[in-house]
Design a protein around this motif. Structure first.
Motif, PDB file in Angstrom:
ATOM      1  N   ILE A 156      28.959  23.982  36.118  1.00 52.31           N
ATOM      2  CA  ILE A 156      27.970  24.778  36.372  1.00 52.31           C
ATOM      3  C   ILE A 156      27.555  24.594  37.617  1.00 52.31           C
ATOM      4  O   ILE A 156      27.781  23.863  38.172  1.00 52.31           O
ATOM      5  N   THR A 157      26.562  25.318  38.102  1.00 53.32           N
ATOM      6  CA  THR A 157      25.857  25.230  39.396  1.00 53.32           C
ATOM      7  C   THR A 157      24.369  25.741  39.235  1.00 53.32           C
ATOM      8  O   THR A 157      24.334  26.546  38.550  1.00 53.32           O
ATOM      9  N   GLY A 158      23.499  24.709  39.475  1.00 55.34           N
ATOM     10  CA  GLY A 158      22.044  24.880  39.037  1.00 55.34           C
ATOM     11  C   GLY A 158      20.927  24.972  40.256  1.00 55.34           C
ATOM     12  O   GLY A 158      21.256  24.139  41.191  1.00 55.34           O
ATOM     13  N   GLY A 159      20.176  25.855  40.360  1.00 49.58           N
ATOM     14  CA  GLY A 159      19.355  26.090  41.734  1.00 49.58           C
ATOM     15  C   GLY A 159      18.028  25.508  41.410  1.00 49.58           C
ATOM     16  O   GLY A 159      17.350  25.617  40.074  1.00 49.58           O
ATOM     17  N   MET A 160      17.220  25.293  42.086  1.00 49.66           N
ATOM     18  CA  MET A 160      15.717  24.731  41.849  1.00 49.66           C
ATOM     19  C   MET A 160      14.962  25.314  43.073  1.00 49.66           C
ATOM     20  O   MET A 160      15.350  25.315  44.263  1.00 49.66           O
TER      21      MET A 160
ATOM     22  N   LYS B 241       4.099  17.729  44.752  1.00 53.58           N
ATOM     23  CA  LYS B 241       5.425  18.419  44.878  1.00 53.58           C
ATOM     24  C   LYS B 241       5.733  18.581  43.569  1.00 53.58           C
ATOM     25  O   LYS B 241       6.169  17.333  42.894  1.00 53.58           O
ATOM     26  N   THR B 242       6.146  19.700  42.959  1.00 53.11           N
ATOM     27  CA  THR B 242       6.899  19.927  41.603  1.00 53.11           C
ATOM     28  C   THR B 242       7.781  20.589  41.624  1.00 53.11           C
ATOM     29  O   THR B 242       8.255  21.212  42.746  1.00 53.11           O
ATOM     30  N   TYR B 243       8.961  20.620  40.708  1.00 46.25           N
ATOM     31  CA  TYR B 243      10.220  21.178  40.562  1.00 46.25           C
ATOM     32  C   TYR B 243      10.229  22.026  39.749  1.00 46.25           C
ATOM     33  O   TYR B 243      10.010  21.985  38.393  1.00 46.25           O
ATOM     34  N   GLU B 244      10.743  23.408  40.143  1.00 50.19           N
ATOM     35  CA  GLU B 244      10.966  24.421  39.080  1.00 50.19           C
ATOM     36  C   GLU B 244      12.552  24.536  39.043  1.00 50.19           C
ATOM     37  O   GLU B 244      13.219  25.043  39.951  1.00 50.19           O
ATOM     38  N   VAL B 245      13.307  24.197  37.881  1.00 46.17           N
ATOM     39  CA  VAL B 245      14.659  24.033  37.807  1.00 46.17           C
ATOM     40  C   VAL B 245      14.980  25.300  37.131  1.00 46.17           C
ATOM     41  O   VAL B 245      14.365  25.553  35.865  1.00 46.17           O
ATOM     42  N   PHE B 246      16.033  26.098  37.647  1.00 49.22           N
ATOM     43  CA  PHE B 246      16.361  27.453  37.165  1.00 49.22           C
ATOM     44  C   PHE B 246      17.281  27.187  35.949  1.00 49.22           C
ATOM     45  O   PHE B 246      18.115  26.147  35.851  1.00 49.22           O
ATOM     46  N   GLU B 247      17.807  28.128  35.086  1.00 48.28           N
ATOM     47  CA  GLU B 247      18.847  28.018  34.194  1.00 48.28           C
ATOM     48  C   GLU B 247      20.096  28.009  35.274  1.00 48.28           C
ATOM     49  O   GLU B 247      20.533  29.036  35.764  1.00 48.28           O
ATOM     50  N   PRO B 248      20.911  27.191  34.949  1.00 53.81           N
ATOM     51  CA  PRO B 248      22.012  27.032  35.527  1.00 53.81           C
ATOM     52  C   PRO B 248      23.128  28.059  35.099  1.00 53.81           C
ATOM     53  O   PRO B 248      23.201  28.787  34.261  1.00 53.81           O
ATOM     54  N   SER B 249      23.982  28.430  36.312  1.00 49.14           N
ATOM     55  CA  SER B 249      25.091  29.407  36.037  1.00 49.14           C
ATOM     56  C   SER B 249      26.430  28.672  35.681  1.00 49.14           C
ATOM     57  O   SER B 249      26.600  27.557  36.302  1.00 49.14           O
ATOM     58  N   GLU B 250      27.181  29.278  34.676  1.00 55.44           N
ATOM     59  CA  GLU B 250      28.579  28.748  34.457  1.00 55.44           C
ATOM     60  C   GLU B 250      29.404  29.360  35.373  1.00 55.44           C
ATOM     61  O   GLU B 250      29.707  30.491  35.361  1.00 55.44           O
ATOM     62  N   ALA B 251      30.246  28.582  36.161  1.00 53.61           N
ATOM     63  CA  ALA B 251      31.067  28.939  36.923  1.00 53.61           C
ATOM     64  C   ALA B 251      32.452  28.910  36.500  1.00 53.61           C
ATOM     65  O   ALA B 251      32.848  27.816  36.176  1.00 53.61           O
TER      66      ALA B 251
ATOM     67  N   SER C  67      24.102  29.670  31.707  1.00 50.81           N
ATOM     68  CA  SER C  67      25.351  29.003  31.061  1.00 50.81           C
ATOM     69  C   SER C  67      25.334  28.932  29.708  1.00 50.81           C
ATOM     70  O   SER C  67      24.497  29.081  28.939  1.00 50.81           O
ATOM     71  N   ARG C  68      26.618  29.032  29.125  1.00 50.83           N
ATOM     72  CA  ARG C  68      26.901  29.225  27.572  1.00 50.83           C
ATOM     73  C   ARG C  68      27.093  28.046  27.130  1.00 50.83           C
ATOM     74  O   ARG C  68      28.372  27.172  27.035  1.00 50.83           O
ATOM     75  N   PHE C  69      26.058  27.163  26.957  1.00 55.87           N
ATOM     76  CA  PHE C  69      25.968  25.828  26.377  1.00 55.87           C
ATOM     77  C   PHE C  69      26.253  25.857  24.773  1.00 55.87           C
ATOM     78  O   PHE C  69      26.995  24.689  24.371  1.00 55.87           O
ATOM     79  N   ALA C  70      26.004  26.694  24.026  1.00 57.27           N
ATOM     80  CA  ALA C  70      26.019  26.545  22.732  1.00 57.27           C
ATOM     81  C   ALA C  70      25.803  28.097  22.096  1.00 57.27           C
ATOM     82  O   ALA C  70      25.143  28.864  22.815  1.00 57.27           O
ATOM     83  N   PRO C  71      26.325  28.464  20.948  1.00 57.33           N
ATOM     84  CA  PRO C  71      26.439  29.904  20.427  1.00 57.33           C
ATOM     85  C   PRO C  71      24.965  29.926  19.767  1.00 57.33           C
ATOM     86  O   PRO C  71      24.383  30.958  19.463  1.00 57.33           O
ATOM     87  N   ASN C  72      24.427  28.913  19.247  1.00 51.91           N
ATOM     88  CA  ASN C  72      23.026  28.918  18.709  1.00 51.91           C
ATOM     89  C   ASN C  72      22.070  28.817  19.570  1.00 51.91           C
ATOM     90  O   ASN C  72      21.837  28.040  20.430  1.00 51.91           O
ATOM     91  N   LYS C  73      20.933  29.635  19.692  1.00 50.48           N
ATOM     92  CA  LYS C  73      19.855  29.664  20.290  1.00 50.48           C
ATOM     93  C   LYS C  73      19.001  28.248  20.655  1.00 50.48           C
ATOM     94  O   LYS C  73      18.661  28.410  21.535  1.00 50.48           O
ATOM     95  N   GLU C  74      18.616  27.836  19.408  1.00 43.67           N
ATOM     96  CA  GLU C  74      18.069  26.590  19.463  1.00 43.67           C
ATOM     97  C   GLU C  74      18.716  25.425  20.152  1.00 43.67           C
ATOM     98  O   GLU C  74      18.152  24.970  20.830  1.00 43.67           O
TER      99      GLU C  74
END
Length: 896
Positions: free
Chosen positions: A753-757, A766-776, A800-807
């Motif tokens: 994966i690669t994740g931006g923020m 200072k706060t961090y907004e972490v985006f949904e990572p991309s699956e490379a 990224s496709r971490f799991a088929p189930n939404k939860e």
């Protein structure tokens, strides 16, 4: 004015069209125009696309949506035609996930004007132009007649002959004649009529697709070239039966790629039922060789060519010239560009990947010959009844004779394309040139007698708005965009910098000033760039042109063209400078309010530029000096993360002095700690530069010798040993990093994966907004430069496709994003960043293994950090604005 941007399409050039549409969308002057994205899918549907999808890397990253692709096909990149015959209802359900289907009769409710960036059949051939004329929508570029001429290379050849225009000798070969021919006899006849070598072309394609130079004097080479142009591929029984399952997958993956293979759907051995998807193709080939006695299976694209053009090979200097209409409607040739290639064919990769070829403007020949090229191109433009603009290619041979070839009525519109590159020579930014194209197209459409009054009203309104903008004094925030550098990442840095410049220049808030950095670690040289130099092909060309501009008078042809185009430039750009200005950091601070550092590697990501800016209290994007010095060092990054409890790959540094002292004994030490395969890479470079999967002692020795070489460039022997391409850079270092290969280790699911923020100031913190990572997904063992930065290459699935189930997907995503946030905090990253990692997933635990942290990530148009920001409702401009806002707020906070 609402501008409908038509992009994508049904042709093989749809990815370049998609990237070009994004360029137009971003560069339209937002004070004059409202862009309306109209994505044309490969089934011919018109879709008012949700803006988030414009910033995907490829069409296949979002369309068809992953939810509509059978799980058995998830490992392949597919276009919608691979889903087979779809009903209208099924198509509309797919479309609804990305936008709204639009019927042509509804165009007028969405747009006042259509900007066409479609290439090839159905877009560049007059088809769409006819639909737009029927529904009364004025459009950009060529009319129906000139578009239909511009798409057909064989018709062009006939017209060239009729007009007496020199062009390479050629012949046409039909599909039927090819099937029935004696291949050896045809080859012999072709050599007699055209001489040898010669070029074989698919006559209705662009971007060098279906084109091959036959240089090997064999029937086999001839057959391969012709079948390439007919989009035919053959596989032998022996070849297929020797393939493993993985080999079959690789073969099919290459075959279905429309830029290098024949694409889908296809016909297998003339069996009428087309094969639509890659799994089906593997099964059909297995079945074919099991039940047939045939030794060869023939695969042919359903939309293959019915004839090919065979053309004399011209040994000469290749050029490309954009011709536009001046304010009186007469053709005006811009300065022609010479294409300096690493090989005989200016192919897809050479055209669109930064640094793989060079564009020299004007072509480096006698001045009078350049004028002759300009006149010949303008004359051809007029004779073929082109209008608004066209790109005309050609050659000039040693005798001085000019051969014109392949006029195109729709030029590629990537940021560094000829279209913008040559317009910059008369002082127009991409945004200004697009305004000119729209205004000139309106004037041309008004001549048709169709809705002329309404079109003239649009012209009048636009003229008033252009004049009003020119008179307004700018109170915008001035931002220096620093690009270039002197590392192996300098070409990608230029692409990032140009993208930032173009996003800011089309806004109403910022005034970007392009600045090029070169020199060395001991001394940074800064230059404020005029637009014509900023849009040179790569960092090395920019550096050369800076020196020439400061030491030599302007080329006569450039000066003449600027004068001839002065009415255009004055109207759309006002007063323009064409001279680079050397700057110190102190002088830079007097010119601008903030800096956007678009550099990658050293300098930039190492804190060196930041140190200079901090001294002058000049706000900038990204992390401060200390954090930058840490994250540029991949070894140190891993050490710090390990101290904070992160899982990291085993690693060690390798130094040139220990190689010189120990020789092969050093390899013994490495082998005692690491098993093959292992990863070797520079510890302070990115962009996949010299990252290799090492599988043997010999390969490790070759890598080490090449990295620690004494010469600036690798020798041919070293290139061959490592499989480096001709123009591929390989840095020269005194140290590099060894890492263990990160693998599954028994996990149920394993992905890269690669994740931006983005960091923000909220209530003084200072706060961090972490985006949904991309699956490379890498096609080969390591993500390549092409997969990261070349339009239409690579596959980044976001999220990224971490799991088929939404939860479960949401649960794992939250864990991974928290890990990335902890890593950013441990390294004190600020502003924004991109973190690359592997993720192992079991039923009861999740492991995130951080590979590296990029404190100034790539900001090229298609980079996946923009995909991720889009999920959080940031358009690229909004994301850049937030990054700059943080830097300026931080500077204010520190000054208190």
């Amino acid at each position: 004015m609402k501008i409908g941007i038509f992009f994508g399409g049904q042709s093989r050039e749809r990815e370049i069209s998609f990237a070009g549409g994004r360029t137009v969308y971003d560069n339209l002057n937002k004070g004059l125009f409202e862009p309306v994205p109209i994505f044309v899918d490969s089934l011919g549907n018109f879709i008012h696309l949700n803006w988030e999808y414009i910033y995907k890397g490829t069409i296949r990253d979002f369309y068809p949506p992953m939810s509509k692709i059978p799980a058995t096909l998830h490992e392949f990149q597919l276009y919608i035609e691979s889903l087979g015959a779809l009903s209208t209802e099924e198509q509309e359900a797919i479309i609804a996930e990305v936008g709204t289907k639009v019927q042509p009769e509804s165009f007028a409710s969405l747009m006042d004007f259509a900007f066409l960036t479609l290439h090839g059949p159905y877009g560049e051939d007059g088809s769409l132009q006819g639909i737009l004329e029927w529904y009364g929508i004025p459009y950009a570029g060529a009319g129906i007649l000139s578009a239909s001429i511009g798409i057909d290379k064989s018709v062009q050849k006939q017209l060239f002959e009729n007009f007496g225009i020199p062009t390479p000798k050629s012949t046409v070969l039909t599909a039927d004649a090819w099937q029935q021919s004696d291949k050896a006899a045809l080859f012999a006849d072709t050599k007699k009529s055209l001489d040898f070598p010669f070029v074989v072309k698919a006559p209705h394609q662009g971007s060098s697709l279906g084109v091959a130079v036959v240089q090997e004097d064999t029937v086999e080479a001839f057959v391969d070239a012709v079948e390439n142009a007919f989009f035919i591929e053959k596989v032998t029984r022996t070849q297929w039966e020797q393939y493993t399952a993985e080999d079959k997958k690789k073969f099919v993956t290459g075959l279905i790629d429309i830029r290098q293979g024949i694409g889908l759907p296809l016909i297998l051995n003339n069996i009428p039922s087309p094969v639509h998807n890659p799994k089906q193709l593997v099964s059909k080939l297995d079945e074919f060789f099991a039940v047939s006695d045939a030794e060869v299976a023939e695969l042919k694209a359903v939309d293959s060519e019915e004839m090919v053009l065979i053309e004399q090979f011209v040994e000469g200097r290749e050029f490309s010239c954009i011709v536009v209409q001046d304010e009186q409607g007469k053709p005006l040739s811009l300065p022609p560009t010479e294409i300096v290639k690493g090989k005989d064919l200016f192919d897809y990769r050479s055209k669109y990947l930064p640094g793989m070829s060079r564009k020299l403007t004007p072509i480096n020949i006698e001045t009078e010959k350049i004028r002759q090229i300009q006149k010949a191109c303008a004359d051809l433009y007029a004779k073929l009844q082109f209008n608004v603009y066209a790109r005309i290619d050609g050659f000039i041979i040693a005798s001085g004779e000019i051969f014109l070839n392949d006029p195109n009525t729709t030029s590629g519109m990537l940021p560094s394309s000829f279209f913008f590159h040559q317009a910059a020579e008369i002082g127009l930014t991409p945004s200004q040139f697009l305004t000119y194209i729209i205004r000139t197209s309106l004037a041309e459409r008004a001549k048709s007698g169709k809705k002329s009054y309404a079109i003239k009203e649009l012209m009048h309104q636009l003229d008033e708005q252009i004049a009003s903008q020119q008179q307004q004094e700018s109170d915008k925030t001035r931002v220096a965009v620093i690009m270039g550098g002197y590392s192996s990442e300098r070409h990608i840095s230029v692409e990032s910098g140009r993208n930032i410049f173009e996003k800011l220049s089309s806004s109403e808030k910022y005034e970007p000033i392009p600045v090029f950095l070169t020199g060395s670690g001991e001394h940074h040289e800064l230059y404020q760039l005029p637009i014509n130099i900023m849009l040179k092909d790569n960092a090395d060309d920019i550096k050369t042109k800076i020196r020439e501009a400061l030491e030599q008078p302007k080329h006569e042809v450039i000066a003449e063209t600027i004068e001839n185009a002065s009415a255009i430039t004055n109207k759309y750009a006002g007063e323009v400078s064409f001279v680079p200005v050397p700057l110190t950091y102190e002088q830079l601070a007097e010119k601008v309010d903030a800096v956007f550092i678009a550099l990658h590697g050293r300098p930039g990501e190492d804190g060196a530029v930041q140190q200079n800016l901090d001294k002058l209290r000049l706000p900038y994007n990204g992390s401060g000096v200390q954090s930058s010095q840490t994250t540029i060092d991949k070894y140190m990054t891993k050490e710090i993360l390990k101290e904070h409890g992160f899982i990291v790959a085993d690693h060690r540094m390798v130094y040139k002095n220990e190689w010189q002292e120990k020789g092969d004994a050093l390899l013994d030490e490495i082998e005692s700690k690491f098993e093959y395969p292992l990863i070797a890479k520079p510890s302070d470079d990115g962009c996949s530069s010299a990252v290799m999967k090492i599988k043997s002692r010999q390969q490790l020795a070759d890598f080490t010798r090449t990295m620690f070489r004494e010469t600036e460039l690798p020798t041919e022997e070293q290139r061959n040993a490592l499989g480096l391409q001709k123009n591929e850079e390989f840095p020269q270092k005194t140290y590099y990093l060894i890492e263990e290969l990160i693998d599954r280790k028994g996990a149920d699911h394993f992905l890269e994966i690669t994740g931006g923020m983005l960091t923000k100031w909220e209530n003084g913190e200072k706060t961090y907004e972490v985006f949904e990572p991309s699956e490379a997904l890498a096609t080969n063992e390591i993500l390549s430069l092409e997969e990261k930065f070349l339009a239409g290459e690579g596959q980044n699935i976001t999220p990224s496709r971490f799991a088929p189930n939404k939860e479960r997907q949401a649960e794992i995503s939250a864990i991974v994003r928290e890990d990335l946030k902890r890593a950013a905090k441990a390294l004190n990253v600020e502003g924004y960043c991109r973190i690359d990692a592997f993720v192992r997933i079991w039923e009861d635990k999740v492991e995130t293994i951080v590979i590296e942290v990029n404190s100034l990530p790539g900001m090229t148009p298609a980079t996946c950090i923009f995909h991720q920001a889009a999920i959080n409702h940031y358009k690229p401009y909004d994301f850049i604005d937030k990054i700059l806002d943080y830097g300026m707020r931080k500077a204010q906070y520190l000054s208190v």
